[in-house]
Design an enzyme around this catalytic site. Structure first.
Site, PDB file in Angstrom:
ATOM      1  CB  CYS A   1      43.126 -30.386  49.010  1.00  0.00           C
ATOM      2  SG  CYS A   1      44.899 -30.495  48.784  1.00  0.00           S
ATOM      3  CB  CYS A  54      44.145 -31.551  45.710  1.00  0.00           C
ATOM      4  SG  CYS A  54      44.619 -32.386  47.231  1.00  0.00           S
TER       5      CYS A  54
END
Length: 178
Positions: free
Chosen positions: A103, A106
């Site tokens: 991600c 993230c």
């Protein structure tokens, strides 16, 4: 994550008599650590230079290096086996970041979470949950999008922030529960 060292005044190495200098083990380059200044070392840029005495450190080509990344606080991960004891039974409020290695957003929010963990040390516990490794926890709390940050207090979910948000958004949410 490394910090920025703005100004550091150190006398010539030959004038340092009370500071003990120790060679750095396993270093590719010749370097010496300051024992009294944690996280700093003198690094000799000439690979053929040998560190024999503190007077040799005064030569040109030496530089002071900050090793802040070695002393930085890293937010620990929790999993199915540690979730209850670390998060639900915590005496302090807990911030949990749900993330995955693939991600991109993230990875953008990781440094912000690390900074907040350092800033609120002793007031707030911070953990990360890898949703690929602990899907049970993610599904239990209805995590459908990552990154998601959830704040727990007394074992109960109090607030959830979805997406890579600015530090100020997280700080505002944290302050409500301290």
């Amino acid at each position: 994550m490394a910090g920025v060292l703005e100004i550091l005044t150190i006398p010539r190495a030959s004038a340092i008599t009370s500071v003990s200098l120790a060679p750095v083990a396993g270093s590719r380059r010749n370097s010496v650590r300051f024992s009294d200044f944690r996280g700093l070392k003198i690094q000799l840029t000439r690979s053929s230079a040998k560190v024999r005495s503190s007077s040799k450190l005064a030569r040109r080509g030496s530089r002071i290096v900050c090793e802040a990344q070695d002393t930085a606080v890293e937010v620990p991960g929790v999993n199915d086996s540690t979730w209850k004891s670390n998060v639900l039974e915590s005496e302090l409020p807990v911030l949990v970041e749900f993330w995955a290695p693939w991600c991109g957003p993230c990875r953008m929010i990781h440094p912000v979470i690390d900074k907040l963990a350092k800033q609120y040390t002793g007031k707030l516990k911070c953990y990360k949950v890898n949703t690929d490794e602990s899907p049970k926890i993610a599904s239990e709390y209805g995590i459908r999008s990552i990154p998601t940050v959830i704040i727990f207090k007394n074992g109960e979910k109090k607030d959830a922030i979805i997406g890579a948000v600015p530090e100020s958004t997280l700080t505002t949410s944290i302050e409500k529960f301290l």
